[in-house]
Scaffold this motif. Structure first.
Motif, PDB file in Angstrom:
ATOM      1  N   ALA A 159      -0.596   7.960   5.922  1.00  0.00           N
ATOM      2  CA  ALA A 159      -0.136   6.571   5.927  1.00  0.00           C
ATOM      3  C   ALA A 159      -1.134   5.608   6.564  1.00  0.00           C
ATOM      4  CB  ALA A 159       1.206   6.475   6.654  1.00  0.00           C
ATOM      5  N   GLN A 160      -2.231   6.140   7.127  1.00  0.00           N
ATOM      6  CA  GLN A 160      -3.257   5.297   7.750  1.00  0.00           C
ATOM      7  C   GLN A 160      -4.564   5.265   6.959  1.00  0.00           C
ATOM      8  OE1 GLN A 160      -3.715   6.110  12.069  1.00  0.00           O
ATOM      9  NE2 GLN A 160      -1.997   7.504  11.836  1.00  0.00           N
ATOM     10  N   HIS A 190       4.556   6.979   1.220  1.00  0.00           N
ATOM     11  CA  HIS A 190       3.785   6.764   2.443  1.00  0.00           C
ATOM     12  C   HIS A 190       2.402   6.155   2.224  1.00  0.00           C
ATOM     13  CE1 HIS A 190       6.870   8.931   4.622  1.00  0.00           C
ATOM     14  NE2 HIS A 190       6.784   9.913   3.742  1.00  0.00           N
ATOM     15  N   LYS A 191       2.023   5.863   1.002  1.00  0.00           N
ATOM     16  CA  LYS A 191       0.711   5.259   0.746  1.00  0.00           C
ATOM     17  C   LYS A 191       0.657   3.857   1.336  1.00  0.00           C
ATOM     18  CE  LYS A 191      -0.190   3.434  -3.309  1.00  0.00           C
ATOM     19  NZ  LYS A 191      -0.654   2.038  -3.059  1.00  0.00           N
ATOM     20  N   PRO A 192      -0.342   3.574   2.173  1.00  0.00           N
ATOM     21  CA  PRO A 192      -0.463   2.204   2.678  1.00  0.00           C
ATOM     22  C   PRO A 192      -0.950   1.259   1.578  1.00  0.00           C
ATOM     23  CG  PRO A 192      -2.313   3.521   3.423  1.00  0.00           C
ATOM     24  CD  PRO A 192      -1.373   4.472   2.730  1.00  0.00           C
TER      25      PRO A 192
END
Length: 277
Positions: A154-155, A202-204
């Motif tokens: 996620a980062q 969760h993909k940013p």
């Protein structure tokens, strides 16, 4: 400062991933021969002299096959866990440095953070590689998308993300039952669906590239994997890391680009340039 990433090979026949900046680079896993690494980096216009360290995720042959020759030839430090190093062949011990979960390693301007994953190996780890504000994940050989993986994915501005098998192809395929259970049983590999679910959830928003990695030769198909991801990709460039040859070099730069614009490597001149996708 932009970060350059490439898969030199990805699959059960060998894994090797390149992450670097203008001055230094690291390899994650060395599952193909030293000669192949040299040839593929040369074709990509990447200098092996910029490689300053090797990081080993776990001891399976497809991740360490070329390690002894490459490390000795270029006198490269090898970062590997204490439990894994005994399985890494004839690597001089003076080149081996202890790798521990959540203890980052500085390689010039690169910072490599190892963290644990679920896989049927002694002390398996994934890696987050940071250069300034740019974060690259190397996430393969993962049984389940655990909290460690989700938090780091996620980062990321870019990631090598395992999409090993199609669930239906595995279930209906020729593999014996015990091997099917090993692959899908929580300490094996991520399926296309598991990888896609994590990608969607969760993909940013700023993730620019995902390379689908470690696809099974018998239980997956690159076109099928891409067809699953493409409708959900949005502005993220999704590609498949091949088990037969190197990928292109992708330039990961958190600076905003014009719509439809991306960075690519001109493989004739070896220079990085803007391109329209």
């Amino acid at each position: 400062m932009p970060v350059y990433i490439a898969s030199l090979n990805s699959g059960s026949n060998g894994n090797c991933y390149y992450v670097g900046n203008e001055h230094e680079a690291v390899l994650v896993d060395v599952g193909i021969s030293c000669r192949e690494i040299e040839k593929r980096m040369l074709r990509l216009g990447l200098s092996i002299q910029k490689v300053k360290a090797i990081f080993i995720s776990h001891e399976h042959t497809d991740h360490i096959r070329g390690l002894p020759v490459l490390a000795k030839k270029y006198q490269l430090p090898v970062y590997v866990t204490d439990g894994t190093v005994h399985h890494c062949g004839e690597v001089p011990r003076e080149l081996c440095f202890s790798l521990r979960s959540y203890e980052s390693v500085k390689i010039g301007e690169l910072e490599v953070m190892p963290f644990p994953k679920h896989h049927d190996a002694v002390e398996p780890h994934s890696f987050m590689i940071t250069n300034g504000e740019t974060r690259i994940g190397v996430f393969t050989d993962i049984g389940v998308p655990c909290e460690h993986l989700i938090r780091h994915f996620a980062q990321c501005h870019a990631a090598f993300l395992e999409a090993n098998y199609d669930e239906q192809m595995l279930a209906n395929g020729r593999y014996p039952y015990f091997l099917k259970k090993r692959i899908s049983g929580g300490k094996g590999h991520l399926s296309n669906k598991q990888a896609l679910d994590m990608f969607i959830e969760h993909k940013p928003a700023y993730m620019s590239h995902v390379l689908l990695a470690h696809l099974s030769k018998d239980n997956n198909d690159p076109e099928l994997a891409l067809q699953m991801f493409t409708p959900h990709a949005g502005s993220t460039h999704v590609s498949v890391a091949s088990r037969f040859f190197e990928s292109e070099v992708f330039v990961i730069d958190p600076q905003p680009l014009a719509p439809g614009e991306s960075h690519t490597l001109n493989q004739v001149t070896g220079q990085f340039q803007f391109a329209l996708s």
